[in-house]
Design an enzyme around this catalytic site. Structure first.
Site, PDB file in Angstrom:
ATOM      1  N   HIS A  43      -0.481  10.690   5.513  1.00 52.24           N
ATOM      2  CA  HIS A  43      -0.315  11.009   4.100  1.00 52.24           C
ATOM      3  C   HIS A  43       0.422  12.313   3.868  1.00 52.24           C
ATOM      4  O   HIS A  43       0.895  12.564   2.749  1.00 52.24           O
ATOM      5  CB  HIS A  43      -1.681  11.034   3.433  1.00 52.24           C
ATOM      6  CG  HIS A  43      -2.351   9.706   3.475  1.00 52.24           C
ATOM      7  ND1 HIS A  43      -2.801   9.150   4.657  1.00 52.24           N
ATOM      8  CD2 HIS A  43      -2.606   8.788   2.526  1.00 52.24           C
ATOM      9  CE1 HIS A  43      -3.299   7.961   4.416  1.00 52.24           C
ATOM     10  NE2 HIS A  43      -3.189   7.718   3.138  1.00 52.24           N
TER      11      HIS A  43
ATOM     12  N   GLU B 236      -6.945  -3.678   0.439  1.00 54.62           N
ATOM     13  CA  GLU B 236      -5.596  -3.910  -0.121  1.00 54.62           C
ATOM     14  C   GLU B 236      -5.641  -4.977  -1.202  1.00 54.62           C
ATOM     15  O   GLU B 236      -4.987  -4.852  -2.239  1.00 54.62           O
ATOM     16  CB  GLU B 236      -4.630  -4.331   0.994  1.00 54.62           C
ATOM     17  CG  GLU B 236      -4.425  -3.299   2.097  1.00 54.62           C
ATOM     18  CD  GLU B 236      -4.157  -1.902   1.583  1.00 54.62           C
ATOM     19  OE1 GLU B 236      -4.553  -0.936   2.253  1.00 54.62           O
ATOM     20  OE2 GLU B 236      -3.567  -1.753   0.494  1.00 54.62           O
TER      21      GLU B 236
HETATM   22  C1  LIG Z   1       2.682   1.191  -3.219  1.00 58.90           C
HETATM   23  C2  LIG Z   1       1.504   1.948  -2.738  1.00 58.90           C
HETATM   24  O1  LIG Z   1       1.575   3.025  -2.189  1.00 58.90           O
HETATM   25  N1  LIG Z   1       0.285   1.390  -2.964  1.00 58.90           N
HETATM   26  C3  LIG Z   1      -0.937   2.078  -2.588  1.00 58.90           C
HETATM   27  C4  LIG Z   1      -2.101   1.548  -3.417  1.00 58.90           C
HETATM   28  C5  LIG Z   1      -1.898   1.917  -4.874  1.00 58.90           C
HETATM   29  O2  LIG Z   1      -1.844   3.127  -5.149  1.00 58.90           O
HETATM   30  O3  LIG Z   1      -1.783   0.998  -5.712  1.00 58.90           O
HETATM   31  C6  LIG Z   1      -1.232   1.766  -1.110  1.00 58.90           C
HETATM   32  O4  LIG Z   1      -1.194   0.634  -0.739  1.00 58.90           O
HETATM   33  N2  LIG Z   1      -1.570   2.818  -0.313  1.00 58.90           N
HETATM   34  C7  LIG Z   1      -1.834   2.619   1.118  1.00 58.90           C
HETATM   35  C8  LIG Z   1      -3.270   3.022   1.500  1.00 58.90           C
HETATM   36  C9  LIG Z   1      -3.585   2.459   2.896  1.00 58.90           C
HETATM   37  C10 LIG Z   1      -4.940   2.881   3.518  1.00 58.90           C
HETATM   38  C11 LIG Z   1      -5.145   4.375   3.527  1.00 58.90           C
HETATM   39  O5  LIG Z   1      -4.196   5.133   3.600  1.00 58.90           O
HETATM   40  N3  LIG Z   1      -6.441   4.811   3.523  1.00 58.90           N
HETATM   41  C12 LIG Z   1      -6.715   6.258   3.709  1.00 58.90           C
HETATM   42  C13 LIG Z   1      -8.131   6.652   3.272  1.00 58.90           C
HETATM   43  C14 LIG Z   1      -9.143   5.577   3.320  1.00 58.90           C
HETATM   44  C15 LIG Z   1      -9.874   5.346   4.474  1.00 58.90           C
HETATM   45  C16 LIG Z   1     -10.877   4.386   4.467  1.00 58.90           C
HETATM   46  C17 LIG Z   1     -11.152   3.659   3.293  1.00 58.90           C
HETATM   47  O6  LIG Z   1     -12.169   2.760   3.243  1.00 58.90           O
HETATM   48  C18 LIG Z   1     -10.385   3.870   2.158  1.00 58.90           C
HETATM   49  C19 LIG Z   1      -9.386   4.827   2.171  1.00 58.90           C
HETATM   50  C20 LIG Z   1      -6.559   6.619   5.187  1.00 58.90           C
HETATM   51  O7  LIG Z   1      -6.350   5.695   5.982  1.00 58.90           O
HETATM   52  O8  LIG Z   1      -6.640   7.824   5.477  1.00 58.90           O
HETATM   53  C21 LIG Z   1      -4.967   2.417   4.971  1.00 58.90           C
HETATM   54  C22 LIG Z   1      -6.131   1.497   5.131  1.00 58.90           C
HETATM   55  C23 LIG Z   1      -7.010   1.656   3.916  1.00 58.90           C
HETATM   56  C24 LIG Z   1      -6.107   2.164   2.833  1.00 58.90           C
HETATM   57  C25 LIG Z   1      -4.244   2.444   0.470  1.00 58.90           C
HETATM   58  O9  LIG Z   1      -4.313   1.226   0.318  1.00 58.90           O
HETATM   59  O10 LIG Z   1      -4.927   3.273  -0.195  1.00 58.90           O
HETATM   60 ZN   LIG Z   2      -6.107   2.108  -1.307  1.00 61.21          ZN
END
Ligand SMILES: CC(=O)N[C@@H](CC(=O)O)C(=O)NC[C@H](CC1(C(=O)N[C@@H](Cc2ccc(O)cc2)C(=O)O)CCCC1)C(=O)O
Ligand SMILES: [Zn+2]
Length: 548
Positions: free
Chosen positions: A436, A307
């Site tokens: 998602h 993050e």
């Molecule tokens: C305003 C807004 O929406 N902001 C966006 C960011 C932006 O677009 O600026 C944002 O904060 N998106 C949230 C999302 C959260 C997480 C995620 O959903 N991860 C995926 C896949 C994954 C898994 C392992 C890994 O190492 C990397 C990714 C899952 O958990 O399936 C959960 C924990 C990790 C990242 C994120 O940060 O990407």
């Molecule tokens: Zn991310």
């Protein structure tokens, strides 16, 4: 919900007004590439182009309803009472080694989330597809893919997946063999698939939580970071300071005061929140926030770095005009979020921050480390690939509500080599059990991220003068690497992503080679382990399901 609907309508009115004004200019003929790009972004307003505000209301209300179902979902177990996804169900899926208990939680979560979403999701797709036509796209998937500005994008990601599949097949075969030892081979279908609830993760998307069942060399060193963090009385704030320290060590700015004042870093006790971690840019060049229900574990420390990686990208393009304050493409934003963790997780870096006493140099420890990395980075690839294969097919109408679940499991069986541990029908809606889908966050960005982050890691390690094997490289304290990365970050979305890729790697394409090179020592070991195995699985799902 009505609040969001009104603000959605107000924003749509503004976007439409701005697009109308911009389209009075013949911007296609502009000489200045940057101005031309800016006008294109002003005109390209997605769903807001619709002339039917009922569609926008439906999109906004249905998304709120769907995420509401997801965040309220709970499973009641006679042994443990009623649990929500975080932290209760996640803790069981992570730590339980009972086939039946895992199954109860896996099925229970799907009954409490996806199963309740099917009708709303069908209406959601219809409303989005109707609205997006006003922006000249055939369907929502075509609009989402347009952000990559690559006519061959769908083929490119399929080619990348096919290049990476052999590595995944070897990992899958090794994990299947070890899980058969643990749970008994008659719990596994003849087709070669692995039951989906045994991976230490609710969606079988990353498998590092069952590393303890898979350790290649138990005698050699393998670090338990969570235990070390607890031993050293890590608290949540310290986790964010450790991450901030890494970014500052490569020359990035510190987090702003507004970040520390306005972020939500722990789960509040007085109200229900969406605990799914996220990073937010308020576009005032100062107010950047993380929302995370942080707990003191290794997994969470990685998410903190992820993050904060988004925040560092926000900070580095804050000087750009508003419409250029985005990733070069969404996959680049995710790649930036993950890139630091490739250095942070190395034994070398664990020693630097005192979470490991000394750095093992023997090859057995190397294999232990590479396997643990593969359980996150290689295991994820088919999952990261298939989510939007399903959604693109729904948006273009090839899959409809009569076969939503059938197609979902076709893809899970074909690409991940996993199968459902219980019978599934069109009464179920398993895609909805993954955040998602109700959250309507596109997902191919994570597949792109897992490819490009290794391209960047290889380039930044070269820039840093690294002489170790790629999987032991740590760019901590290296401002040369940081400067190279910043060159790309500062561009935001002002240039096509190929220019951003060239700024770091000198190339203009995505390539699977750096990822394959990184895991090459492990691939040799896996092939040795799998000599007696029938690697792979049948393309279609098993017809019968072994029951406990
Ligand atoms: C305003 C807004 O929406 N902001 C966006 C960011 C932006 O677009 O600026 C944002 O904060 N998106 C949230 C999302 C959260 C997480 C995620 O959903 N991860 C995926 C896949 C994954 C898994 C392992 C890994 O190492 C990397 C990714 C899952 O958990 O399936 C959960 C924990 C990790 C990242 C994120 O940060 O990407
Ligand atoms: Zn991310």
């Amino acid at each position: 919900v009505h609040m969001t609907t009104n603000s959605t309508l107000q924003m749509a009115e503004f976007d439409k007004e701005a697009a109308k004004n911009a389209s009075t200019f013949a911007h296609d003929g502009f000489g200045n590439a940057t101005l031309k790009r800016l006008f294109k972004k002003i005109v390209n307003i997605g769903f807001a182009a619709t002339n039917d505000s009922e569609q926008l209301k439906a999109i906004s209300n249905l998304e709120a309803d769907l995420t509401g179902i997801y965040s309220k979902g709970k499973v009641c177990l006679e042994s443990k009472g009623c649990l929500q996804l975080e932290p209760g169900l996640t803790d069981i899926i992570t730590n339980s080694r009972s086939y039946e208990e895992l199954l109860a939680v896996w099925k229970g979560w799907r009954d409490a989330s996806g199963k309740l979403m099917r009708t709303k999701y069908t209406d959601f797709v219809k409303a989005m597809n109707a609205a997006i036509k006003f922006s000249g796209f055939n369907d929502t998937g075509e609009y989402w893919r347009s952000w990559y500005e690559t006519p061959t994008f769908e083929q490119d990601v399929r080619t990348l997946f096919e290049e990476l599949e052999p590595l995944y097949v070897e990992l899958h075969a090794y994990v299947r063999k070890r899980l058969k030892e643990k749970y008994g081979k008659d719990m596994f279908p003849e087709t070669g698939h692995i039951p989906a609830h045994l991976f230490g993760n609710m969606w079988a998307q990353q498998w590092s939580n069952i590393y303890d069942l898979l350790v290649p060399f138990p005698g050699a060193s393998s670090v338990d970071i969570t235990a070390k963090m607890k031993e050293q009385n890590y608290n949540v704030t310290h986790m964010y300071r450790v991450a901030e320290d890494f970014f500052m060590s490569i020359g990035m700015e510190k987090m702003t005061d507004a970040f520390w004042q306005n972020s939500m870093l722990v789960k509040p006790t007085d109200r229900d929140v969406v605990c799914h971690a996220s990073a937010w840019d308020f576009y005032d060049e100062n107010d950047f926030r993380i929302k995370q229900c942080t707990s003191v574990t290794e997994d969470q420390l990685l998410t903190v770095h992820h993050e904060m990686g988004h925040i560092v990208y926000f900070q580095n393009y804050r000087h750009q005009p508003r419409l250029f304050r985005g990733g070069a493409n969404p996959g680049f934003h995710e790649g930036m979020a993950d890139i630091v963790s490739l250095s942070f997780q190395t034994p070398e870096h664990m020693k630097v921050i005192g979470l490991l006493d000394e750095v093992p140099q023997d090859s057995d420890s190397d294999i232990n480390f590479l396997l643990k990395m593969a359980l996150d980075k290689v295991a994820f690839l088919p999952f990261g690939y298939l989510i939007d294969q399903w959604r693109w097919s729904v948006f273009r109408g090839d899959t409809n509500s009569s076969n939503y679940n059938q197609h979902w499991w076709d893809l899970r069986c074909r690409f991940q080599g996993i199968s459902s541990p219980v019978k599934r029908t069109e009464e179920d809606f398993d895609p909805g059990a993954k955040y998602h889908i109700p959250g309507n966050t596109p997902y191919i960005r994570y597949f792109v991220s897992f490819v490009v982050q290794f391209q960047w890691h290889e380039a930044l390690c070269r820039e840093a003068g690294n002489t170790r094997p790629l999987h032991r490289c740590d760019i901590y304290n290296n401002t040369n690497a940081g400067n190279k990365l910043r060159e790309m970050l500062r561009m935001g979305s002002s240039k096509p992503w190929q220019d951003a890729m060239e700024a770091i790697t000198g190339q203009r394409t995505m390539s699977a080679k750096p990822l394959v090179n990184y895991f090459d020592p492990l691939l040799k070991w896996l092939k040795e382990q799998n000599k007696e195995e029938n690697t792979g699985w049948s393309a279609s799902c098993p017809s019968s399901i072994p029951t406990p």
